[in-house]
Design a protein around this motif. Structure first.
Motif, PDB file in Angstrom:
ATOM      1  N   ALA A   3       0.712  -1.305  -0.025  1.00 31.61           N
ATOM      2  CA  ALA A   3      -0.064  -0.068   0.125  1.00 31.61           C
ATOM      3  C   ALA A   3       1.053   1.155  -0.208  1.00 31.61           C
ATOM      4  N   GLY A   4       2.252   1.052   0.210  1.00 31.81           N
ATOM      5  CA  GLY A   4       3.083   2.403  -0.165  1.00 31.81           C
ATOM      6  C   GLY A   4       3.684   2.693   1.283  1.00 31.81           C
ATOM      7  N   LEU A   5       3.306   1.963   2.432  1.00 26.30           N
ATOM      8  CA  LEU A   5       3.995   2.639   3.564  1.00 26.30           C
ATOM      9  C   LEU A   5       5.338   1.896   3.718  1.00 26.30           C
ATOM     10  N   ALA A   6       6.105   2.650   4.583  1.00 30.80           N
ATOM     11  CA  ALA A   6       7.413   2.250   4.864  1.00 30.80           C
ATOM     12  C   ALA A   6       7.307   1.366   6.330  1.00 30.80           C
ATOM     13  N   VAL A   7       7.807   0.254   6.348  1.00 32.63           N
ATOM     14  CA  VAL A   7       7.917  -0.574   7.690  1.00 32.63           C
ATOM     15  C   VAL A   7       9.029  -0.810   8.373  1.00 32.63           C
ATOM     16  N   ALA A   8       9.262  -0.940   9.586  1.00 35.56           N
ATOM     17  CA  ALA A   8      10.307  -1.368  10.547  1.00 35.56           C
ATOM     18  C   ALA A   8       9.707  -2.273  11.404  1.00 35.56           C
ATOM     19  N   VAL A   9      10.685  -2.910  12.206  1.00 35.73           N
ATOM     20  CA  VAL A   9      10.530  -3.614  13.443  1.00 35.73           C
ATOM     21  C   VAL A   9      11.503  -3.358  14.516  1.00 35.73           C
ATOM     22  N   ILE A  10      10.969  -3.205  15.599  1.00 36.29           N
ATOM     23  CA  ILE A  10      11.846  -3.117  16.908  1.00 36.29           C
ATOM     24  C   ILE A  10      11.597  -4.113  17.750  1.00 36.29           C
ATOM     25  N   ALA A  11      12.658  -4.848  18.325  1.00 35.59           N
ATOM     26  CA  ALA A  11      12.626  -6.105  19.169  1.00 35.59           C
ATOM     27  C   ALA A  11      12.802  -5.571  20.547  1.00 35.59           C
ATOM     28  N   HIS A  12      11.942  -5.909  21.721  1.00 38.09           N
ATOM     29  CA  HIS A  12      12.075  -5.573  22.813  1.00 38.09           C
ATOM     30  C   HIS A  12      12.954  -6.592  23.999  1.00 38.09           C
ATOM     31  N   GLY A  13      12.848  -7.694  23.510  1.00 38.90           N
ATOM     32  CA  GLY A  13      13.480  -8.565  24.670  1.00 38.90           C
ATOM     33  C   GLY A  13      13.190 -10.108  24.433  1.00 38.90           C
ATOM     34  N   THR A  14      11.897 -10.506  25.230  1.00 40.33           N
ATOM     35  CA  THR A  14      12.123 -12.193  25.041  1.00 40.33           C
ATOM     36  C   THR A  14      11.660 -12.238  23.586  1.00 40.33           C
ATOM     37  N   ASP A  15      11.120 -11.352  23.104  1.00 40.61           N
ATOM     38  CA  ASP A  15      10.381 -11.661  21.659  1.00 40.61           C
ATOM     39  C   ASP A  15      11.457 -12.383  20.633  1.00 40.61           C
ATOM     40  N   VAL A  16      12.914 -11.876  20.945  1.00 39.71           N
ATOM     41  CA  VAL A  16      14.001 -12.368  20.007  1.00 39.71           C
ATOM     42  C   VAL A  16      15.165 -13.094  20.815  1.00 39.71           C
ATOM     43  N   ARG A  17      15.251 -12.726  22.206  1.00 40.95           N
ATOM     44  CA  ARG A  17      16.279 -13.432  23.163  1.00 40.95           C
ATOM     45  C   ARG A  17      16.317 -14.886  22.945  1.00 40.95           C
ATOM     46  N   LEU A  18      17.035 -15.493  22.339  1.00 34.62           N
ATOM     47  CA  LEU A  18      17.200 -17.132  22.664  1.00 34.62           C
ATOM     48  C   LEU A  18      17.688 -17.752  23.825  1.00 34.62           C
ATOM     49  N   PRO A  19      16.778 -18.539  24.313  1.00 38.49           N
ATOM     50  CA  PRO A  19      17.065 -18.823  25.747  1.00 38.49           C
ATOM     51  C   PRO A  19      18.517 -19.735  25.649  1.00 38.49           C
ATOM     52  N   SER A  20      18.279 -20.638  24.818  1.00 35.58           N
ATOM     53  CA  SER A  20      19.327 -21.490  24.493  1.00 35.58           C
ATOM     54  C   SER A  20      20.999 -20.665  24.205  1.00 35.58           C
ATOM     55  N   ARG A  21      20.943 -19.854  23.430  1.00 31.58           N
ATOM     56  CA  ARG A  21      21.998 -18.939  23.173  1.00 31.58           C
ATOM     57  C   ARG A  21      22.487 -18.121  24.371  1.00 31.58           C
TER      58      ARG A  21
END
Length: 368
Positions: free
Chosen positions: A120-138
């Motif tokens: 639709a013509g919008l520019a999009v970005a994403v921002i991570a906060h914490g547990t959404d991307v923090r891998l417990p195994s790593r």
């Protein structure tokens, strides 16, 4: 941006600026709202709206646009109106925590929604906060005090699955990716650090720390097993028994009342298992308190390289916390100097200007 209900469904009216940013739907610790205010304040020609569902029982942080959780997830007619609002009124969208804006309509998948908005013509970005991307195994494999070792965090398998899924979606995402704390760069190395924001003036107090005969030490864990409360309270038992400190564990206090909690304290104990620092530590530094936490060398080095100034949080890994606190009690003047450095650091890094500067290139996308 007004928080008043200006239109249908309580949607705020959007000023006619060249860039109009929509931020949501997490608003953890009020960050979506504060990033929105930061770009409005610091980037010319930008207006912004923050959005988050209201979750029953959760703390309410300021936000421009709020709907009930059930509406956000399952009201498909609302999703249609919400999509029309975002697509029709905004030029840019910042997805928080890899979460969707339109509930279950597009599979609870921000990546599907991002493609729809980009088309639709919008520019999009994403921002991570914490547990959404923090891998417990790593984290467990690389950090000695990780809460994801053993059975401290029973939901670790669920957190692992979510992080794996979100990292895969972000890898397939074509827009910019940001993280709110430097440690997340270990999980998402292609991202850019966009610092958390605090209202520095709100936390200001003229009351200096470390002037009581018995200093007040506070620890306010959002999740005690993750923040290392067990390490804190074991380490401080002797100091409390000897009458050297007044220790208080703070839980269940509304966000609006935390200003009083921190400004009355002398020493604030942050976290001792994650190896990073976030909003709570920044608030305590903004209040001019002596802040102690377990912050990894990676985070300290990244903060110093990016900001040109040393992170003023006093280092302790939990096992040496009693010794570190005693050293502060022995030299309160040096502790007050470190507290003053904390105020300067937060003003330089976390008052919103630096974060707006990081987001500026994204906000200029499509505006040339």
């Amino acid at each position: 941006m007004s928080t008043a209900a200006d239109g249908e469904d309580g949607r705020p009216a959007v000023p006619d600026t060249p860039v109009r940013l929509f931020v949501g739907p997490a608003n953890f610790a009020g960050q979506g709202y504060l990033w929105a205010r930061a770009v409005e304040r610091c980037v010319p020609g930008v207006s912004a709206v923050s959005f988050a569902p209201h979750v029953p029982g959760a703390f309410d942080f300021p936000v421009d646009y709020r709907v009930p959780q059930a509406t956000y997830l399952d009201d498909f007619e609302f999703h249609e109106r919400h999509l029309a609002y975002v697509r029709g009124e905004f030029t840019h969208v910042l997805f928080e925590a890899a979460r969707p804006l339109f509930g279950r309509s597009y599979g609870l998948n921000f990546l599907n929604e991002s493609k729809l908005l980009t088309k639709a013509g919008l520019a999009v970005a994403v921002i991570a906060h914490g547990t959404d991307v923090r891998l417990p195994s790593r984290h467990a494999a690389t950090y000695a005090h990780s809460p994801f070792r053993g059975d401290l965090v029973p939901e670790t398998p669920l957190l692992e699955d979510r992080a794996v899924r979100n990292l895969a979606r972000i890898a397939a995402f074509t827009g910019p990716a940001f993280v709110s704390t430097p440690d997340l760069l270990l999980d998402l190395p292609s991202a850019t650090w966009c610092p958390v924001v605090v209202d520095v003036d709100r936390w200001h107090t003229a009351l200096p720390p470390m002037e009581r005969r018995i200093p007040l030490v506070v620890h306010a864990p959002s999740k005690s097993h993750v923040k290392g409360t067990d390490l804190v309270e074991t380490a401080l038992e002797g100091l409390v028994a000897r009458g050297l400190i007044d220790y208080r564990r703070i839980e269940g206090v509304p966000a609006a009342e935390m200003t009083r909690v921190y400004t009355e304290a002398d020493i604030v104990l942050d976290q001792f298992r994650l190896g990073s620092y976030g909003v709570a530590a920044c608030e305590a530094m903004a209040a001019g308190r002596v802040v102690i936490g377990n912050v990894s060398e990676f985070v300290r080095d990244h903060a110093a390289d990016a900001c040109g100034t040393e992170l003023p949080i006093i280092q302790a890994d939990g096992t040496d916390l009693a010794r570190v606190v005693e050293s502060i009690l022995d030299d309160p003047s040096a502790a007050r100097e470190r507290a003053a450095a904390g105020i300067r650091f937060v003003r330089a890094v976390h008052d919103g200007a630096a974060s707006a500067g990081i987001l500026q290139d994204f906000l200029q996308e499509g505006q040339q």
